[in-house]
Design a protein around this motif. Structure first.
Motif, PDB file in Angstrom:
ATOM      1  N   UNK A  32     -15.829 -47.453 -33.939  1.00 55.01           N
ATOM      2  CA  UNK A  32     -15.230 -46.487 -33.794  1.00 55.01           C
ATOM      3  C   UNK A  32     -13.409 -45.474 -33.405  1.00 55.01           C
ATOM      4  N   UNK A  33     -13.080 -44.443 -34.302  1.00 51.29           N
ATOM      5  CA  UNK A  33     -12.213 -43.855 -34.419  1.00 51.29           C
ATOM      6  C   UNK A  33     -11.141 -43.909 -33.382  1.00 51.29           C
ATOM      7  N   UNK A  34     -11.381 -43.943 -32.320  1.00 51.86           N
ATOM      8  CA  UNK A  34     -10.024 -44.220 -30.879  1.00 51.86           C
ATOM      9  C   UNK A  34     -10.794 -44.904 -30.718  1.00 51.86           C
ATOM     10  N   UNK A  63      -1.677 -40.484 -28.433  1.00 56.46           N
ATOM     11  CA  UNK A  63      -2.917 -40.010 -29.289  1.00 56.46           C
ATOM     12  C   UNK A  63      -4.060 -39.299 -29.549  1.00 56.46           C
ATOM     13  N   UNK A  64      -4.433 -39.742 -28.101  1.00 56.64           N
ATOM     14  CA  UNK A  64      -5.846 -40.203 -27.786  1.00 56.64           C
ATOM     15  C   UNK A  64      -6.623 -41.388 -28.023  1.00 56.64           C
ATOM     16  N   UNK A  65      -5.528 -42.285 -28.272  1.00 53.04           N
ATOM     17  CA  UNK A  65      -6.358 -43.182 -28.355  1.00 53.04           C
ATOM     18  C   UNK A  65      -6.893 -44.549 -27.841  1.00 53.04           C
ATOM     19  N   UNK A  66      -7.878 -45.146 -27.619  1.00 48.84           N
ATOM     20  CA  UNK A  66      -8.271 -46.063 -26.663  1.00 48.84           C
ATOM     21  C   UNK A  66      -7.457 -47.650 -27.205  1.00 48.84           C
ATOM     22  N   UNK A  79     -13.185 -61.065 -31.496  1.00 50.65           N
ATOM     23  CA  UNK A  79     -12.312 -60.169 -30.789  1.00 50.65           C
ATOM     24  C   UNK A  79     -11.960 -59.312 -31.492  1.00 50.65           C
ATOM     25  N   UNK A  80     -11.625 -58.852 -32.843  1.00 51.60           N
ATOM     26  CA  UNK A  80     -11.222 -58.392 -33.856  1.00 51.60           C
ATOM     27  C   UNK A  80     -12.659 -57.755 -34.750  1.00 51.60           C
ATOM     28  N   UNK A  81     -13.571 -56.130 -34.570  1.00 54.83           N
ATOM     29  CA  UNK A  81     -14.550 -57.025 -34.863  1.00 54.83           C
ATOM     30  C   UNK A  81     -14.141 -54.719 -35.919  1.00 54.83           C
ATOM     31  N   UNK A  82     -15.516 -54.539 -35.920  1.00 50.55           N
ATOM     32  CA  UNK A  82     -15.635 -53.341 -36.353  1.00 50.55           C
ATOM     33  C   UNK A  82     -16.019 -51.894 -35.504  1.00 50.55           C
ATOM     34  N   UNK A  83     -16.137 -52.706 -34.116  1.00 49.19           N
ATOM     35  CA  UNK A  83     -15.707 -51.626 -32.917  1.00 49.19           C
ATOM     36  C   UNK A  83     -14.602 -51.140 -33.243  1.00 49.19           C
ATOM     37  N   UNK A  84     -13.680 -51.646 -33.657  1.00 47.80           N
ATOM     38  CA  UNK A  84     -12.289 -50.748 -33.510  1.00 47.80           C
ATOM     39  C   UNK A  84     -11.728 -50.253 -35.200  1.00 47.80           C
ATOM     40  N   UNK A  85     -10.829 -48.937 -34.980  1.00 46.02           N
ATOM     41  CA  UNK A  85     -10.188 -48.295 -35.954  1.00 46.02           C
ATOM     42  C   UNK A  85      -9.400 -49.387 -36.561  1.00 46.02           C
ATOM     43  N   UNK A  86      -8.411 -49.898 -35.723  1.00 49.31           N
ATOM     44  CA  UNK A  86      -7.307 -50.611 -35.971  1.00 49.31           C
ATOM     45  C   UNK A  86      -7.215 -51.654 -35.396  1.00 49.31           C
ATOM     46  N   UNK A  87      -6.041 -52.406 -35.815  1.00 44.34           N
ATOM     47  CA  UNK A  87      -5.123 -53.444 -35.124  1.00 44.34           C
ATOM     48  C   UNK A  87      -3.498 -53.909 -35.760  1.00 44.34           C
ATOM     49  N   UNK A  88      -3.453 -53.799 -34.497  1.00 51.12           N
ATOM     50  CA  UNK A  88      -1.386 -53.302 -34.549  1.00 51.12           C
ATOM     51  C   UNK A  88      -0.702 -54.692 -33.922  1.00 51.12           C
ATOM     52  N   UNK A  89      -0.451 -55.645 -34.716  1.00 55.68           N
ATOM     53  CA  UNK A  89       0.080 -57.085 -34.496  1.00 55.68           C
ATOM     54  C   UNK A  89       1.527 -56.563 -34.398  1.00 55.68           C
ATOM     55  N   UNK A  90       2.281 -56.444 -33.223  1.00 54.70           N
ATOM     56  CA  UNK A  90       3.472 -56.820 -32.469  1.00 54.70           C
ATOM     57  C   UNK A  90       4.416 -58.028 -32.250  1.00 54.70           C
TER      58      UNK A  90
END
Length: 263
Positions: A32-34, A63-66, A79-90
């Protein structure tokens, strides 16, 4: 009364939609690109780190991201799978380190967009970014971007990148104030990997970071500010909330509502 019923029906169908989405993910779904997973180490309220998390969440939503936000210690395997466009480590607390090997393993194997903010860029991340890490101690930097500059607070230490490949995109420069006058890139993107040495919730740092994140997550269209209304009671403010949502929808204004619960 009718509006109250409609309000709870809306909540019900939103929840139902979440169940359906979760079912699709469980059986394997396309990216999902969002959707973005934001994983942080600590809120670090002493240094107002929770405000930085909140600012980043609002920026991404604008930016329209969920965004799904998870504390690193509470991250679950897969939990981090291919349903995500990306991951942010903060990284919010410099003294802390990521101590959840499950998240680190999943992140290293993940092939979507990756952004690391703050210290703790590990060897796998450096290899994927094709850079080397250098730690600067007791220094004050000047951040410059285009024709704008900003004096940053004095820092005890900061991780910056060296050996940045020519094909990488860079956003802003960090210039030291010592006699050597060294310069380091602030935001760096190499293919689907990104790095920011810090994240500020105001000033030039925020503007430059926003510009870089927009490109990294392929949000090249003009982003709109997110209007956030806090401490709303869906019971006493229902009529006003209904009017506000209609107005914002009509004018194309992104809107987020934060409710409160009475004790």
């Amino acid at each position: 009364m009718r509006k109250i019923i409609m309000f709870f029906l809306t909540i019900f169908f939103m929840a139902l939609g979440g169940v359906v989405q979760a079912t699709r993910i469980a059986h394997g779904s396309e990216r999902d690109d969002n959707r973005v997973l934001l994983v942080y180490d600590s809120q670090n309220t002493i240094e107002q780190g929770e405000k930085k998390i909140d600012t980043l969440q609002r920026m991404l939503a604008g930016m329209g991201l969920k965004v799904k936000t998870v504390k690193e210690s509470e991250y679950q395997k897969g939990e981090l799978n291919h349903s995500y466009q990306g991951v942010i480590t903060m990284i919010n607390w410099k003294q802390a380190s990521l101590d959840n090997p499950t998240f680190v393993k999943d992140r290293n194997q993940y092939d979507g967009v990756k952004l690391h903010i703050g210290e703790g860029l590990d060897r796998t991340e450096q290899k994927q970014l094709q850079v080397k890490l250098k730690t600067i101690y007791q220094q004050q930097f000047i951040l410059s971007d285009d024709s704008s500059t900003e004096m940053l607070p004095f820092v005890e230490r900061m991780d910056v990148l060296t050996g940045v490949p020519k094909q990488a995109q860079s956003y802003g420069m960090l210039n030291t104030q010592n006699n050597e006058g060294q310069s380091y890139k602030y935001g760096v993107i190499n293919q689907k990997q990104g790095y920011l040495p810090f994240f500020n919730n105001k000033g030039l740092g925020l503007i430059t970071a926003s510009k870089m994140i927009t490109i990294l997550f392929n949000r090249q269209e003009e982003t709109k500010p997110l209007l956030t209304i806090t401490d709303v009671s869906p019971y006493s403010n229902l009529k006003l909330l209904d009017q506000l949502s209609v107005f914002c929808e009509k004018h194309g204004i992104p809107l987020a509502i934060s409710t409160f619960h009475s004790s």
